[in-house]
Design a protein around this motif. Structure first.
Motif, PDB file in Angstrom:
ATOM      1  N   THR A   1      19.268  35.981  55.568  1.00  0.00           N
ATOM      2  CA  THR A   1      20.642  35.986  56.072  1.00  0.00           C
ATOM      3  C   THR A   1      21.483  34.936  55.357  1.00  0.00           C
ATOM      4  N   LEU A   2      20.914  33.763  55.149  1.00  0.00           N
ATOM      5  CA  LEU A   2      21.658  32.710  54.454  1.00  0.00           C
ATOM      6  C   LEU A   2      21.980  33.114  53.020  1.00  0.00           C
ATOM      7  N   TRP A   3      21.032  33.749  52.322  1.00  0.00           N
ATOM      8  CA  TRP A   3      21.290  34.188  50.947  1.00  0.00           C
ATOM      9  C   TRP A   3      22.373  35.263  50.900  1.00  0.00           C
ATOM     10  N   VAL A   4      22.360  36.174  51.860  1.00  0.00           N
ATOM     11  CA  VAL A   4      23.397  37.216  51.906  1.00  0.00           C
ATOM     12  C   VAL A   4      24.763  36.595  52.166  1.00  0.00           C
ATOM     13  N   MET A   5      24.837  35.618  53.069  1.00  0.00           N
ATOM     14  CA  MET A   5      26.108  34.952  53.351  1.00  0.00           C
ATOM     15  C   MET A   5      26.607  34.198  52.117  1.00  0.00           C
ATOM     16  N   MET A   6      25.710  33.500  51.415  1.00  0.00           N
ATOM     17  CA  MET A   6      26.121  32.786  50.200  1.00  0.00           C
ATOM     18  C   MET A   6      26.578  33.764  49.123  1.00  0.00           C
ATOM     19  N   GLY A   7      25.896  34.903  49.004  1.00  0.00           N
ATOM     20  CA  GLY A   7      26.304  35.924  48.040  1.00  0.00           C
ATOM     21  C   GLY A   7      27.672  36.497  48.370  1.00  0.00           C
TER      22      GLY A   7
ATOM     23  N   ALA B   1      30.908  36.291  46.025  1.00  0.00           N
ATOM     24  CA  ALA B   1      31.613  37.505  45.608  1.00  0.00           C
ATOM     25  C   ALA B   1      33.112  37.394  45.894  1.00  0.00           C
ATOM     26  N   VAL B   2      33.467  36.891  47.065  1.00  0.00           N
ATOM     27  CA  VAL B   2      34.886  36.711  47.397  1.00  0.00           C
ATOM     28  C   VAL B   2      35.528  35.718  46.430  1.00  0.00           C
ATOM     29  N   PHE B   3      34.824  34.643  46.106  1.00  0.00           N
ATOM     30  CA  PHE B   3      35.342  33.653  45.168  1.00  0.00           C
ATOM     31  C   PHE B   3      35.561  34.278  43.787  1.00  0.00           C
ATOM     32  N   ILE B   4      34.601  35.046  43.308  1.00  0.00           N
ATOM     33  CA  ILE B   4      34.715  35.652  41.970  1.00  0.00           C
ATOM     34  C   ILE B   4      35.836  36.681  41.940  1.00  0.00           C
ATOM     35  N   VAL B   5      35.956  37.505  42.962  1.00  0.00           N
ATOM     36  CA  VAL B   5      37.040  38.498  43.011  1.00  0.00           C
ATOM     37  C   VAL B   5      38.389  37.794  43.031  1.00  0.00           C
ATOM     38  N   THR B   6      38.527  36.747  43.816  1.00  0.00           N
ATOM     39  CA  THR B   6      39.776  35.986  43.859  1.00  0.00           C
ATOM     40  C   THR B   6      40.072  35.358  42.513  1.00  0.00           C
ATOM     41  N   LEU B   7      39.063  34.795  41.866  1.00  0.00           N
ATOM     42  CA  LEU B   7      39.244  34.185  40.554  1.00  0.00           C
ATOM     43  C   LEU B   7      39.700  35.201  39.517  1.00  0.00           C
ATOM     44  N   VAL B   8      39.100  36.381  39.533  1.00  0.00           N
ATOM     45  CA  VAL B   8      39.491  37.437  38.582  1.00  0.00           C
ATOM     46  C   VAL B   8      40.906  37.912  38.869  1.00  0.00           C
ATOM     47  N   LEU B   9      41.266  38.109  40.120  1.00  0.00           N
ATOM     48  CA  LEU B   9      42.620  38.560  40.450  1.00  0.00           C
ATOM     49  C   LEU B   9      43.667  37.531  40.023  1.00  0.00           C
ATOM     50  N   VAL B  10      43.401  36.272  40.245  1.00  0.00           N
ATOM     51  CA  VAL B  10      44.341  35.238  39.846  1.00  0.00           C
ATOM     52  C   VAL B  10      44.440  35.169  38.328  1.00  0.00           C
ATOM     53  N   ALA B  11      43.334  35.333  37.637  1.00  0.00           N
ATOM     54  CA  ALA B  11      43.347  35.289  36.172  1.00  0.00           C
ATOM     55  C   ALA B  11      44.159  36.435  35.584  1.00  0.00           C
ATOM     56  N   PHE B  12      44.051  37.633  36.175  1.00  0.00           N
ATOM     57  CA  PHE B  12      44.782  38.786  35.630  1.00  0.00           C
ATOM     58  C   PHE B  12      46.241  38.825  36.042  1.00  0.00           C
ATOM     59  N   THR B  13      46.613  38.168  37.136  1.00  0.00           N
ATOM     60  CA  THR B  13      48.013  38.221  37.565  1.00  0.00           C
ATOM     61  C   THR B  13      48.851  37.100  36.963  1.00  0.00           C
TER      62      THR B  13
END
Length: 61
Positions: free
Chosen positions: A38-44, A48-60
């Motif tokens: 459960t802890l590994w899934v929560m960290m993943g 994932a949210v951090f990476i998606v946010t980082l990619v969206l900010v980079a492209f905008t």
């Protein structure tokens, strides 16, 4: 009598600490409510949210 695991004050067993109001079920000897998987899934999920946010900010920008 027991000792509060948070502040160290002595108080009656099975009641909240009168000094810091911590619940008697709290402490370092309590088992974790989460399994290792459960802890590994929560960290993943957080990663994932951090990476998606980082990619969206980079492209905008």
């Amino acid at each position: 009598m027991t000792v509060c695991p948070l502040c160290g004050a002595e108080h009656a067993l099975a009641i909240r600490c009168p000094e810091c109001n911590v619940d008697p079920g709290f402490g370092p000897d309590r088992p974790s409510p989460f399994t290792s998987g459960t802890l590994w899934v929560m960290m993943g999920g957080i990663a994932a949210v951090f990476i998606v946010t980082l990619v969206l900010v980079a492209f905008t920008n």
